[in-house]
Design a protein around this motif. Structure first.
Motif, PDB file in Angstrom:
ATOM      1  N   SER A   4       0.978  -1.145   0.070  1.00 56.59           N
ATOM      2  CA  SER A   4       0.030  -0.020   0.011  1.00 56.59           C
ATOM      3  C   SER A   4       1.035   1.237  -0.069  1.00 56.59           C
ATOM      4  O   SER A   4       1.881   1.381   0.610  1.00 56.59           O
ATOM      5  N   VAL A   5       0.796   2.178  -0.934  1.00 56.72           N
ATOM      6  CA  VAL A   5       1.211   3.316  -1.007  1.00 56.72           C
ATOM      7  C   VAL A   5       0.206   4.474  -1.013  1.00 56.72           C
ATOM      8  O   VAL A   5      -0.718   4.499  -1.787  1.00 56.72           O
ATOM      9  N   ARG A   6       0.229   5.522  -0.003  1.00 59.73           N
ATOM     10  CA  ARG A   6      -0.786   6.564   0.292  1.00 59.73           C
ATOM     11  C   ARG A   6      -0.278   7.586   0.653  1.00 59.73           C
ATOM     12  O   ARG A   6       0.401   7.789   1.505  1.00 59.73           O
ATOM     13  N   SER A   7       0.015   8.412  -0.401  1.00 61.32           N
ATOM     14  CA  SER A   7       0.616   9.772  -0.313  1.00 61.32           C
ATOM     15  C   SER A   7       0.339  10.547  -1.699  1.00 61.32           C
ATOM     16  O   SER A   7       0.173  10.154  -2.639  1.00 61.32           O
ATOM     17  N   ARG A   8       0.931  11.846  -1.577  1.00 53.61           N
ATOM     18  CA  ARG A   8       0.988  12.632  -2.831  1.00 53.61           C
ATOM     19  C   ARG A   8       2.404  12.034  -3.532  1.00 53.61           C
ATOM     20  O   ARG A   8       3.232  11.770  -2.904  1.00 53.61           O
ATOM     21  N   CYS A   9       2.265  12.183  -4.872  1.00 49.11           N
ATOM     22  CA  CYS A   9       3.350  11.690  -5.658  1.00 49.11           C
ATOM     23  C   CYS A   9       4.694  12.536  -5.501  1.00 49.11           C
ATOM     24  O   CYS A   9       4.846  13.609  -5.972  1.00 49.11           O
ATOM     25  N   THR A  10       5.652  11.921  -4.884  1.00 44.91           N
ATOM     26  CA  THR A  10       7.106  12.567  -4.393  1.00 44.91           C
ATOM     27  C   THR A  10       7.883  11.712  -5.243  1.00 44.91           C
ATOM     28  O   THR A  10       7.500  10.491  -5.554  1.00 44.91           O
ATOM     29  N   ARG A  11       9.273  11.735  -5.381  1.00 40.32           N
ATOM     30  CA  ARG A  11      10.161  10.898  -5.936  1.00 40.32           C
ATOM     31  C   ARG A  11      10.143   9.513  -5.235  1.00 40.32           C
ATOM     32  O   ARG A  11      10.077   8.508  -5.567  1.00 40.32           O
ATOM     33  N   ALA A  12      10.088   9.834  -3.826  1.00 36.00           N
ATOM     34  CA  ALA A  12      10.211   8.661  -2.774  1.00 36.00           C
ATOM     35  C   ALA A  12       8.743   7.755  -3.031  1.00 36.00           C
ATOM     36  O   ALA A  12       8.884   6.633  -2.923  1.00 36.00           O
ATOM     37  N   VAL A  13       7.591   8.451  -3.213  1.00 36.81           N
ATOM     38  CA  VAL A  13       6.485   7.623  -3.456  1.00 36.81           C
ATOM     39  C   VAL A  13       6.393   6.690  -4.694  1.00 36.81           C
ATOM     40  O   VAL A  13       6.061   5.828  -4.751  1.00 36.81           O
ATOM     41  N   CYS A  14       7.096   7.823  -5.731  1.00 36.63           N
ATOM     42  CA  CYS A  14       7.061   7.179  -6.997  1.00 36.63           C
ATOM     43  C   CYS A  14       7.934   5.863  -6.880  1.00 36.63           C
ATOM     44  O   CYS A  14       7.683   4.755  -7.388  1.00 36.63           O
ATOM     45  N   ALA A  15       9.066   5.952  -6.235  1.00 35.69           N
ATOM     46  CA  ALA A  15       9.810   4.739  -5.990  1.00 35.69           C
ATOM     47  C   ALA A  15       9.211   3.636  -5.245  1.00 35.69           C
ATOM     48  O   ALA A  15       9.264   2.451  -5.483  1.00 35.69           O
ATOM     49  N   GLN A  16       8.401   3.980  -4.333  1.00 32.67           N
ATOM     50  CA  GLN A  16       7.713   2.889  -3.543  1.00 32.67           C
ATOM     51  C   GLN A  16       6.686   2.166  -4.218  1.00 32.67           C
ATOM     52  O   GLN A  16       6.614   0.804  -4.352  1.00 32.67           O
ATOM     53  N   VAL A  17       6.017   2.980  -5.291  1.00 32.32           N
ATOM     54  CA  VAL A  17       4.981   2.338  -6.053  1.00 32.32           C
ATOM     55  C   VAL A  17       5.809   1.426  -7.202  1.00 32.32           C
ATOM     56  O   VAL A  17       5.349   0.393  -7.430  1.00 32.32           O
ATOM     57  N   ARG A  18       6.941   1.877  -7.822  1.00 28.40           N
ATOM     58  CA  ARG A  18       7.624   1.089  -8.597  1.00 28.40           C
ATOM     59  C   ARG A  18       8.149   0.036  -8.004  1.00 28.40           C
ATOM     60  O   ARG A  18       7.932  -1.324  -8.487  1.00 28.40           O
ATOM     61  N   ASP A  19       8.793   0.175  -6.744  1.00 29.14           N
ATOM     62  CA  ASP A  19       9.075  -1.396  -6.099  1.00 29.14           C
ATOM     63  C   ASP A  19       7.998  -2.100  -5.785  1.00 29.14           C
ATOM     64  O   ASP A  19       7.940  -3.346  -5.835  1.00 29.14           O
ATOM     65  N   ALA A  20       6.898  -1.741  -5.366  1.00 32.73           N
ATOM     66  CA  ALA A  20       5.556  -2.588  -4.984  1.00 32.73           C
ATOM     67  C   ALA A  20       5.236  -3.467  -6.297  1.00 32.73           C
ATOM     68  O   ALA A  20       4.934  -4.502  -6.087  1.00 32.73           O
ATOM     69  N   LEU A  21       5.373  -2.628  -7.527  1.00 31.57           N
ATOM     70  CA  LEU A  21       4.949  -3.142  -8.666  1.00 31.57           C
ATOM     71  C   LEU A  21       5.792  -4.348  -9.097  1.00 31.57           C
ATOM     72  O   LEU A  21       5.469  -5.228  -9.590  1.00 31.57           O
ATOM     73  N   ASP A  22       7.144  -3.990  -8.950  1.00 32.71           N
ATOM     74  CA  ASP A  22       8.061  -4.978  -9.218  1.00 32.71           C
ATOM     75  C   ASP A  22       7.867  -5.994  -8.514  1.00 32.71           C
ATOM     76  O   ASP A  22       7.972  -7.323  -9.016  1.00 32.71           O
ATOM     77  N   VAL A  23       7.689  -6.071  -7.183  1.00 26.69           N
ATOM     78  CA  VAL A  23       7.069  -7.352  -6.267  1.00 26.69           C
ATOM     79  C   VAL A  23       6.193  -8.029  -6.833  1.00 26.69           C
ATOM     80  O   VAL A  23       6.169  -9.371  -7.178  1.00 26.69           O
ATOM     81  N   ILE A  24       5.069  -7.425  -7.084  1.00 24.90           N
ATOM     82  CA  ILE A  24       3.864  -7.925  -7.554  1.00 24.90           C
ATOM     83  C   ILE A  24       4.084  -8.513  -8.752  1.00 24.90           C
ATOM     84  O   ILE A  24       3.510  -9.822  -9.030  1.00 24.90           O
ATOM     85  N   GLU A  25       4.762  -8.031  -9.847  1.00 22.22           N
ATOM     86  CA  GLU A  25       4.948  -8.668 -11.086  1.00 22.22           C
ATOM     87  C   GLU A  25       5.997  -9.985 -11.104  1.00 22.22           C
ATOM     88  O   GLU A  25       5.674 -10.851 -11.466  1.00 22.22           O
TER      89      GLU A  25
END
Length: 93
Positions: A4-25
């Protein structure tokens, strides 16, 4: 596990989203029998754009049969406000 990533899109949040998607994939490739879901909340322009980009990424990674991208909005339609009818129809497809 849920990611879960809940926040405004900052570089750190974008990195969290990318990392979470990598794990899911990776999980989807290793265990294709287990369905997974990515949920985008908000049917405005940003939410629709993010859902489309995620769906394209999942398709390009070859896990679209295992990973589902879902867009949730509190309104009755996506791009409910200020959108031209053609934009709304394209987003729904």
């Amino acid at each position: 596990p849920k990611h879960s990533v809940r926040s405004r899109c900052t570089r750190a949040v974008c990195a969290q989203v990318r990392d979470a998607l990598d794990v899911i994939e990776v999980q989807a490739q290793l265990n294709p029998g287990t369905p997974r879901e990515v949920v985008v909340v908000g049917g405005g322009y940003s939410g629709v754009e993010l859902a489309c980009v995620l769906a394209e990424r999942v398709r390009d990674k070859g896990v679209s049969g295992t990973v589902r991208v879902r867009l949730i909005t509190p309104g009755s339609a996506i791009l409910d406000k200020d959108a031209a009818p053609g934009q709304r129809q394209a987003a729904q497809e």
